[in-house]
Design a protein around this motif. Structure first.
Motif, PDB file in Angstrom:
ATOM      1  N   PRO A 163       0.831  -1.206   0.000  1.00 55.06           N
ATOM      2  CA  PRO A 163       0.000   0.000   0.000  1.00 55.06           C
ATOM      3  C   PRO A 163       0.861   1.249   0.000  1.00 55.06           C
ATOM      4  N   ALA A 164       0.401   2.277  -0.680  1.00 57.72           N
ATOM      5  CA  ALA A 164       1.153   3.524  -0.760  1.00 57.72           C
ATOM      6  C   ALA A 164       1.162   4.224   0.586  1.00 57.72           C
ATOM      7  N   PRO A 165       2.327   4.745   1.058  1.00 54.95           N
ATOM      8  CA  PRO A 165       2.387   5.491   2.313  1.00 54.95           C
ATOM      9  C   PRO A 165       1.799   6.883   2.134  1.00 54.95           C
ATOM     10  N   ALA A 166       1.543   7.522   3.255  1.00 55.65           N
ATOM     11  CA  ALA A 166       0.908   8.841   3.204  1.00 55.65           C
ATOM     12  C   ALA A 166       1.877   9.907   2.743  1.00 55.65           C
ATOM     13  N   ALA A 167       3.171   9.765   3.113  1.00 55.65           N
ATOM     14  CA  ALA A 167       4.155  10.801   2.785  1.00 55.65           C
ATOM     15  C   ALA A 167       5.166  10.260   1.798  1.00 55.65           C
ATOM     16  N   PRO A 192       0.738   8.158 -12.872  1.00 55.30           N
ATOM     17  CA  PRO A 192      -0.218   8.000 -11.785  1.00 55.30           C
ATOM     18  C   PRO A 192       0.323   7.139 -10.660  1.00 55.30           C
ATOM     19  N   ALA A 193       0.371   7.699  -9.457  1.00 49.50           N
ATOM     20  CA  ALA A 193       0.880   6.956  -8.314  1.00 49.50           C
ATOM     21  C   ALA A 193      -0.081   5.865  -7.877  1.00 49.50           C
ATOM     22  N   ALA A 194      -1.316   5.886  -8.367  1.00 51.10           N
ATOM     23  CA  ALA A 194      -2.300   4.900  -7.966  1.00 51.10           C
ATOM     24  C   ALA A 194      -2.002   3.522  -8.536  1.00 51.10           C
ATOM     25  N   LEU A 195      -1.147   3.444  -9.567  1.00 47.31           N
ATOM     26  CA  LEU A 195      -0.793   2.144 -10.126  1.00 47.31           C
ATOM     27  C   LEU A 195      -0.090   1.304  -9.066  1.00 47.31           C
ATOM     28  N   GLN A 233       3.101  -2.828 -11.601  1.00 44.82           N
ATOM     29  CA  GLN A 233       2.784  -2.175 -12.869  1.00 44.82           C
ATOM     30  C   GLN A 233       3.675  -0.961 -13.111  1.00 44.82           C
ATOM     31  N   LEU A 234       4.001  -0.237 -12.040  1.00 42.73           N
ATOM     32  CA  LEU A 234       4.934   0.881 -12.179  1.00 42.73           C
ATOM     33  C   LEU A 234       6.294   0.376 -12.656  1.00 42.73           C
ATOM     34  N   TRP A 235       6.723  -0.749 -12.100  1.00 51.34           N
ATOM     35  CA  TRP A 235       7.994  -1.323 -12.520  1.00 51.34           C
ATOM     36  C   TRP A 235       7.961  -1.698 -14.000  1.00 51.34           C
ATOM     37  N   GLU A 236       6.918  -2.408 -14.404  1.00 46.48           N
ATOM     38  CA  GLU A 236       6.816  -2.831 -15.798  1.00 46.48           C
ATOM     39  C   GLU A 236       6.783  -1.630 -16.740  1.00 46.48           C
ATOM     40  N   GLN A 237       6.026  -0.606 -16.344  1.00 42.76           N
ATOM     41  CA  GLN A 237       5.932   0.587 -17.176  1.00 42.76           C
ATOM     42  C   GLN A 237       7.286   1.284 -17.273  1.00 42.76           C
ATOM     43  N   GLY A 238       7.965   1.416 -16.135  1.00 45.62           N
ATOM     44  CA  GLY A 238       9.275   2.052 -16.126  1.00 45.62           C
ATOM     45  C   GLY A 238      10.291   1.275 -16.937  1.00 45.62           C
ATOM     46  N   TYR A 239      10.255  -0.043 -16.809  1.00 47.07           N
ATOM     47  CA  TYR A 239      11.196  -0.881 -17.550  1.00 47.07           C
ATOM     48  C   TYR A 239      10.995  -0.749 -19.060  1.00 47.07           C
ATOM     49  N   ASN A 243       8.009   7.225  -8.683  1.00 45.04           N
ATOM     50  CA  ASN A 243       6.705   6.900  -8.110  1.00 45.04           C
ATOM     51  C   ASN A 243       6.738   5.548  -7.415  1.00 45.04           C
ATOM     52  N   LEU A 244       7.506   4.621  -7.954  1.00 39.40           N
ATOM     53  CA  LEU A 244       7.656   3.317  -7.314  1.00 39.40           C
ATOM     54  C   LEU A 244       8.333   3.451  -5.958  1.00 39.40           C
ATOM     55  N   ILE A 245       9.332   4.337  -5.872  1.00 39.72           N
ATOM     56  CA  ILE A 245       9.987   4.583  -4.583  1.00 39.72           C
ATOM     57  C   ILE A 245       8.978   5.119  -3.576  1.00 39.72           C
ATOM     58  N   ARG A 246       8.087   6.017  -4.030  1.00 35.16           N
ATOM     59  CA  ARG A 246       7.098   6.582  -3.126  1.00 35.16           C
ATOM     60  C   ARG A 246       6.073   5.535  -2.682  1.00 35.16           C
ATOM     61  N   CYS A 247       5.648   4.692  -3.626  1.00 40.44           N
ATOM     62  CA  CYS A 247       4.600   3.713  -3.319  1.00 40.44           C
ATOM     63  C   CYS A 247       5.122   2.511  -2.549  1.00 40.44           C
ATOM     64  N   ALA A 248       6.377   2.138  -2.785  1.00 37.61           N
ATOM     65  CA  ALA A 248       6.942   0.953  -2.126  1.00 37.61           C
ATOM     66  C   ALA A 248       8.345   1.282  -1.636  1.00 37.61           C
ATOM     67  N   PRO A 249       8.467   2.133  -0.626  1.00 29.80           N
ATOM     68  CA  PRO A 249       9.790   2.592  -0.183  1.00 29.80           C
ATOM     69  C   PRO A 249      10.661   1.495   0.391  1.00 29.80           C
ATOM     70  N   ASP A 250      10.079   0.366   0.791  1.00 33.29           N
ATOM     71  CA  ASP A 250      10.872  -0.726   1.337  1.00 33.29           C
ATOM     72  C   ASP A 250      11.399  -1.668   0.252  1.00 33.29           C
ATOM     73  N   SER A 251      10.966  -1.479  -0.974  1.00 30.63           N
ATOM     74  CA  SER A 251      11.446  -2.305  -2.085  1.00 30.63           C
ATOM     75  C   SER A 251      12.688  -1.677  -2.692  1.00 30.63           C
ATOM     76  N   PRO A 252      13.666  -2.491  -3.108  1.00 33.74           N
ATOM     77  CA  PRO A 252      14.860  -1.925  -3.753  1.00 33.74           C
ATOM     78  C   PRO A 252      14.648  -1.544  -5.208  1.00 33.74           C
ATOM     79  N   MET A 253      13.538  -1.974  -5.812  1.00 37.75           N
ATOM     80  CA  MET A 253      13.439  -1.925  -7.261  1.00 37.75           C
ATOM     81  C   MET A 253      13.360  -0.510  -7.835  1.00 37.75           C
ATOM     82  N   GLY A 254      12.637   0.384  -7.161  1.00 35.46           N
ATOM     83  CA  GLY A 254      12.562   1.751  -7.649  1.00 35.46           C
ATOM     84  C   GLY A 254      13.922   2.432  -7.622  1.00 35.46           C
ATOM     85  N   TYR A 255      14.678   2.206  -6.537  1.00 37.60           N
ATOM     86  CA  TYR A 255      16.011   2.783  -6.417  1.00 37.60           C
ATOM     87  C   TYR A 255      16.946   2.209  -7.485  1.00 37.60           C
ATOM     88  N   LEU A 256      16.849   0.895  -7.714  1.00 38.15           N
ATOM     89  CA  LEU A 256      17.695   0.258  -8.709  1.00 38.15           C
ATOM     90  C   LEU A 256      17.370   0.757 -10.111  1.00 38.15           C
TER      91      LEU A 256
END
Length: 244
Positions: free
Chosen positions: A53-57, A73-76, A80-86, A103-116
């Motif tokens: 789930p997306a965090p508030a901040a 759209p951050a609602a994705l 799906q954000l990863w696939e779109q970005g790739y 947006n992936l970093i914002r929605c899933a800050p504990d995942s490494p994938m947005g940073y990578l």
């Protein structure tokens, strides 16, 4: 040849003894949806991030700032954000891809994938220091991603830090033993520094790996499987002729 970065007409890399060159793909073979890529462009597709789930901040990240990019759209959901970005990254639409990864970093800050993903974008844009910052953040989330070490190897090569590059390619291979292009780059690097026995070992390994699988090699850019095998076989033969 100069790099084909930014050119829209599709070309393929061809290898002959002692030289690489580009050949324009015939119209019936060209894919209009895919622009040509420069050789060894860091295109990758690690496992998808977990959906969270997306965090508030929105967390602050190095280099993440307003740049006029079209918002994604951050609602994705994160996958799906990863696939779109790739896909955007693969088509060399780097700014749009970076927007997806941020947006992936914002929605899933504990995942490494947005940073990578952002690290690869920045490396392609020549922002190596920021790329390394994002790689560090990705490693803090998960330090066992082979594509992360592969990019570290590429960045180390740019700085001509050969030992560090070798170590990073070795770590990528340790985590992903069939990582063909990491074996290939490691073989090239051993050749560059005249470590003949190590070069011979890696050339044999990469030839064995490249002789199977689809023509397109993971992370190899425009180079085909046959092109890379031809290069490896020629240099393996040179080592034997030198008696190294």
């Amino acid at each position: 040849s100069e790099s084909l970065y930014g050119m829209n007409s599709p070309f393929e890399g061809i290898y002959v003894p002692e030289a690489f060159f580009y050949r324009k793909i015939a119209p019936h073979r060209a894919s209009p949806a895919r622009p040509a890529k420069k050789p060894h462009a860091p295109v990758f597709q690690p496992p998808r991030p977990e959906t969270r789930p997306a965090p508030a901040a929105e967390p602050k990240t190095a280099g993440a700032q307003s740049s006029g990019r079209k918002p994604v759209p951050a609602a994705l959901p994160p996958d799906q954000l990863w696939e779109q970005g790739y896909q955007l990254f693969e088509n060399e639409e780097y700014e749009q891809a970076r927007g997806c990864f941020e947006n992936l970093i914002r929605c899933a800050p504990d995942s490494p994938m947005g940073y990578l993903g952002a690290a690869y974008i920045l490396a392609n844009q020549g922002e190596d220091e920021l790329s390394e910052n994002y790689l560090k953040m990705a490693s803090e989330k998960n330090g066992l991603i082979p594509e992360s070490y592969y990019l570290r190897g590429l960045l180390s090569e740019r700085k001509e830090k050969w030992e560090k590059a070798i170590q990073n390619y070795q770590r990528a291979i340790f985590l992903k033993s069939d990582f063909e292009i990491a074996h290939f780059n490691l073989a090239c690097l051993y050749w560059r520094v005249s470590e003949w026995k190590n070069a011979e070992r890696e050339l044999k390994a990469v030839i064995g790996l490249l002789r199977r699988g689809p023509d397109r090699v993971y992370l190899s850019g425009v180079w085909t499987r046959k092109t890379l095998v031809d290069w490896a076989e020629l240099h393996l033969q040179k080592i034997r002729e030198l008696g190294k």
